[in-house]
Design a protein around this motif. Structure first.
Motif, PDB file in Angstrom:
ATOM      1  N   GLY A 391     -22.008 -48.816  46.985  1.00  0.00           N
ATOM      2  CA  GLY A 391     -22.978 -48.007  46.917  1.00  0.00           C
ATOM      3  C   GLY A 391     -22.781 -46.534  46.715  1.00  0.00           C
ATOM      4  N   SER A 392     -23.776 -46.015  46.271  1.00  0.00           N
ATOM      5  CA  SER A 392     -23.647 -44.322  45.810  1.00  0.00           C
ATOM      6  C   SER A 392     -22.849 -43.501  46.917  1.00  0.00           C
ATOM      7  CB  SER A 392     -24.950 -43.516  45.459  1.00  0.00           C
ATOM      8  OG  SER A 392     -25.504 -43.657  46.727  1.00  0.00           O
ATOM      9  N   SER A 393     -22.788 -43.692  48.162  1.00  0.00           N
ATOM     10  CA  SER A 393     -22.108 -43.048  49.089  1.00  0.00           C
ATOM     11  C   SER A 393     -21.095 -43.667  49.947  1.00  0.00           C
ATOM     12  CB  SER A 393     -23.143 -42.605  50.294  1.00  0.00           C
ATOM     13  OG  SER A 393     -23.766 -43.613  50.885  1.00  0.00           O
ATOM     14  N   SER A 394     -20.703 -44.761  49.441  1.00  0.00           N
ATOM     15  CA  SER A 394     -19.691 -45.551  50.188  1.00  0.00           C
ATOM     16  C   SER A 394     -18.558 -45.494  49.849  1.00  0.00           C
ATOM     17  CB  SER A 394     -20.092 -47.245  50.276  1.00  0.00           C
ATOM     18  OG  SER A 394     -20.076 -47.674  48.828  1.00  0.00           O
ATOM     19  N   SER A 395     -17.316 -46.009  50.548  1.00  0.00           N
ATOM     20  CA  SER A 395     -15.937 -45.725  50.102  1.00  0.00           C
ATOM     21  C   SER A 395     -15.734 -46.555  48.987  1.00  0.00           C
ATOM     22  CB  SER A 395     -14.867 -45.933  51.091  1.00  0.00           C
ATOM     23  OG  SER A 395     -13.619 -46.131  50.730  1.00  0.00           O
ATOM     24  N   SER A 396     -14.971 -46.542  48.246  1.00  0.00           N
ATOM     25  CA  SER A 396     -14.803 -47.239  46.910  1.00  0.00           C
ATOM     26  C   SER A 396     -13.615 -48.404  47.292  1.00  0.00           C
ATOM     27  CB  SER A 396     -14.289 -46.691  45.376  1.00  0.00           C
ATOM     28  OG  SER A 396     -13.017 -46.114  45.809  1.00  0.00           O
ATOM     29  N   THR A 397     -12.830 -48.286  48.234  1.00  0.00           N
ATOM     30  CA  THR A 397     -11.991 -49.038  48.791  1.00  0.00           C
ATOM     31  C   THR A 397     -12.386 -50.457  48.809  1.00  0.00           C
ATOM     32  OG1 THR A 397     -10.380 -47.207  49.453  1.00  0.00           O
ATOM     33  CG2 THR A 397      -9.948 -49.517  50.280  1.00  0.00           C
ATOM     34  N   GLY A 398     -11.814 -51.628  48.430  1.00  0.00           N
ATOM     35  CA  GLY A 398     -12.490 -52.845  48.563  1.00  0.00           C
ATOM     36  C   GLY A 398     -13.642 -53.284  48.096  1.00  0.00           C
ATOM     37  N   LYS A 399     -14.274 -52.263  47.180  1.00  0.00           N
ATOM     38  CA  LYS A 399     -15.318 -52.304  46.593  1.00  0.00           C
ATOM     39  C   LYS A 399     -15.246 -52.513  44.920  1.00  0.00           C
ATOM     40  CE  LYS A 399     -17.835 -51.518  50.430  1.00  0.00           C
ATOM     41  NZ  LYS A 399     -18.483 -52.491  51.187  1.00  0.00           N
TER      42      LYS A 399
END
Length: 649
Positions: A391-399
């Motif tokens: 999502g726009s505000s979540s961490s990119s790790t694991g995403k």
């Protein structure tokens, strides 16, 4: 000092430094209305030190408050799980810095305040507290926030390791005294008994059972009855069994329920259940709520074709309409490129979707052939759950997120009005060859990619001197990337692919052409890529011609550049000319693709020693555990022969 008004959120109490290990610091917010939803608010912490690497009035943490609300006393406590009583919003211990610093509340989102954002005042600022612990620096924060409150001052909590907190009085002034977390500072209000929800893990498979335990901070003085819901989106009561009406008996402080996940035969995809506590009496406080558990569906579908790491060929057929490329015959060079553009950018046929629609397109087009509940990630060559979209505000790790193969800064295209609306296949923009803005959401050049790897690629050109993929990659993405770039520079006016590594200061160019040609030749279109082309076609009503007709690349940029294209001749003139051998260099064997008739295959060492010979009438894989060196591959069909060099690493 700004006075409290309806809906106003203020900083009610701050304990920035605690004795010993300093792990019990907290922040408490207060609303004048009880149970006030905090959606749309963010708490931002600013470092007032004079160190230019970490401080100078810049942010070091932003906490988004979406989904949280104040309690019946109008309070929200933020702190680590070592704070007593337990906060509603948990952060790591020893996170809040001692000072001289500031904490502010804005009507904004956490992503509006990336780390090292300089403190500022605008209409979104709701409240701010500047504080210290006998510190000499941090004075730069006062003039910044004086624009919000001309009489603002720095409040001193005390010397380092103190047992105090800074507490807001009802008149807006501050007092330093004994901490009162989750209590009104004047001693009024309802004393609440907190209810904590705990689970052992956050992921289970269909058919598993797990416990949910609910624990109060103090023993209940009368039976506490409440209910829970696990429903969330497509996950509902048909997906589980177990008791959801619960009671903690008088004199006790916990109750546990066991939930069994239904193992059905439907491929519903992975789902997320959400544990929500309902009908809790007002004298109790939900210390946490809406805990999520992923339910992994074991009924995923495996496709008949392989992943890019284990490619197959000829299983998936192109869904191009009859005669789709007939208008290209007899053209060469710029005229051929224009003829292709006339097909794939035809405004009477081709559609442009929104950037938000791309998420749904990728979930379908980039689906992992080995697991229908996952997408296949471009550069890292692995599957990842469709649910793990960033999502726009979540961490990119694991995403995973959306990767522009032709990066936006080099193309000069970005999101436009309504690009954030996912409105489906049947709502679209009319688009032309000059609609470069639609390159932002062209699914032929957007791929599912690992979040951190997407950031690593950034806006680099492709090639060994800039971006060649993550360390140890097999190169299964390289031909796909090349054909996406070739598509983009043919589909849209105003961008091009060139030799070398152009700088990004002038949008419109990407490299390296020579590298991309080799990537295209060594990693030809497989079934995964063809299936992807077919799916994108259902949305955009155009195709990537370099997947359907890969030889077109050679006629525009490669060995046949300038020659007349003929679809019939390209297939039948000399079958062996179009046979591809890849990867080259090879490590663990190589593929021979494009065989259309019975062919004699002979492999020789560089000194002329025959290593293997066989006949085949279809694509094949050669794996002879060859040692490093140069080899010659002789192909003979219909009385004609072709010799190709193979390098084994």
């Amino acid at each position: 000092m700004v006075q409290l008004s309806f809906g106003q959120i203020v900083i009610n109490e701050l304990d920035c430094d605690t004795p010993g290990t300093d792990d019990a610091e907290f922040l408490e917010l207060k609303s004048d209305a009880p149970n006030f939803p905090l959606d749309g608010y963010v708490v931002v912490f600013f470092n007032g030190s004079t160190n230019p690497d970490t401080g100078e009035n810049r942010s070091y943490m932003a906490l988004d408050l979406d989904g949280y609300s104040t309690d019946v006393n109008g309070l929200l406590l933020i702190g680590s799980n070592t704070v007593s009583p337990i906060p509603q919003y948990i952060i790591p211990s020893n996170t809040i810095q001692n000072g001289a610093d500031a904490v502010a509340v804005y009507q904004a989102n956490d992503y509006d305040f990336p780390d090292l954002t300089t403190a500022y005042v605008d209409g979104a600022l709701i409240d701010v507290l500047i504080y210290e612990t006998n510190d000499s620096d941090g004075t730069g924060l006062v003039p910044i926030f004086s624009a919000f409150n001309p009489s603002i001052q720095m409040i001193n909590e005390g010397a380092g390791g103190n047992a105090n907190s800074i507490q807001r009085n009802n008149d807006g002034s501050y007092t330093v005294g004994t901490p009162t977390p989750r209590q009104l500072n004047d001693g009024s209000g309802i004393v609440l008994n907190g209810l904590l929800t705990t689970i052992a893990q956050t992921q289970y498979n269909e058919g598993d059972s797990f416990d949910i335990t609910f624990t109060t901070e103090q023993n209940v003085t009368s039976d506490l009855s409440f209910s829970i819901s696990l429903n969330n989106g497509s996950f509902n009561t048909s997906d589980y069994t177990g008791t959801t009406s619960l009671t903690i008996p008088t004199g006790q402080n916990s109750v546990t329920t066991t939930i069994s996940l239904t193992d059905d035969s439907d491929d519903e995809g992975d789902e997320v259940l959400k544990i929500s506590v309902l009908s809790l009496p007002t004298e109790y406080l939900k210390l946490n709520d809406k805990l999520e558990i992923r339910v992994v569906d074991n009924d995923y579908v495996v496709a008949a074709w392989g992943t890019p790491l284990n490619p197959t060929y000829g299983v998936v057929s192109s869904t191009q309409p009859a005669g789709y490329y007939d208008s290209l015959d007899g053209f060469s060079g710029a005229a051929l490129k224009q003829a292709i553009q006339d097909i794939i950018a035809n405004p009477a046929v081709v559609r442009a979707q929104t950037y938000a629609d791309i998420i749904d397109i990728l979930k379908e087009a980039d689906q992992n052939p080995a697991n229908s509940n996952q997408v296949w990630l471009l550069y890292t060559e692995q599957g990842r759950a469709k649910l793990d979209y960033q999502g726009s505000s979540s961490s990119s790790t694991g995403k995973w997120n959306r990767e522009h193969v032709y990066c936006r800064s080099r193309g000069g295209f970005y999101s436009i009005k309504d690009d954030d609306i996912p409105d489906g296949k049947d709502i679209y923009w009319t688009t032309t060859a000059d609609s470069l803005r639609h390159g932002n959401s062209d699914a032929h050049a957007l791929r599912a990619a690992d979040g951190p790897e997407n950031s690593s690629r950034n806006n680099q050109n492709y090639g060994a001197s800039e971006y060649d993929g993550p360390l140890g990659n097999s190169g299964s993405f390289k031909g796909d990337v090349a054909r996406s770039i070739f598509y983009m520079v043919t589909r849209y006016n105003g961008i091009d692919v060139v030799n070398g590594y152009p700088v990004d200061t002038t949008p419109g160019f990407i490299g390296d052409l020579a590298t991309l040609l080799e990537w295209h030749r060594n990693d030809p279109p497989d079934d995964y890529e063809m299936n992807r082309n077919n799916i994108v076609y259902t949305w955009q009503h155009n195709r990537n011609p370099f997947i359907d007709e890969p030889d077109l690349v050679e006629y525009l940029w490669g060995t046949h550049a300038g020659e007349l294209w003929s679809q019939s001749l390209s297939v039948n003139d000399h079958d062996l000319v179009h046979v591809q051998v890849f990867p080259n260099p090879a490590k663990n064997g190589f593929y021979i693709k494009g065989i259309k008739a019975e062919t004699r295959v002979e492999l020789y060492s560089i000194d002329g020693r025959k290593i293997e010979g066989f006949k085949t009438n279809h694509d094949t894989f050669v794996d002879d555990n060859l040692s490093s060196g140069l080899y010659l591959l002789k192909l003979t069909s219909r009385g004609l022969s072709s010799l190709k060099k193979i390098i084994v690493e």
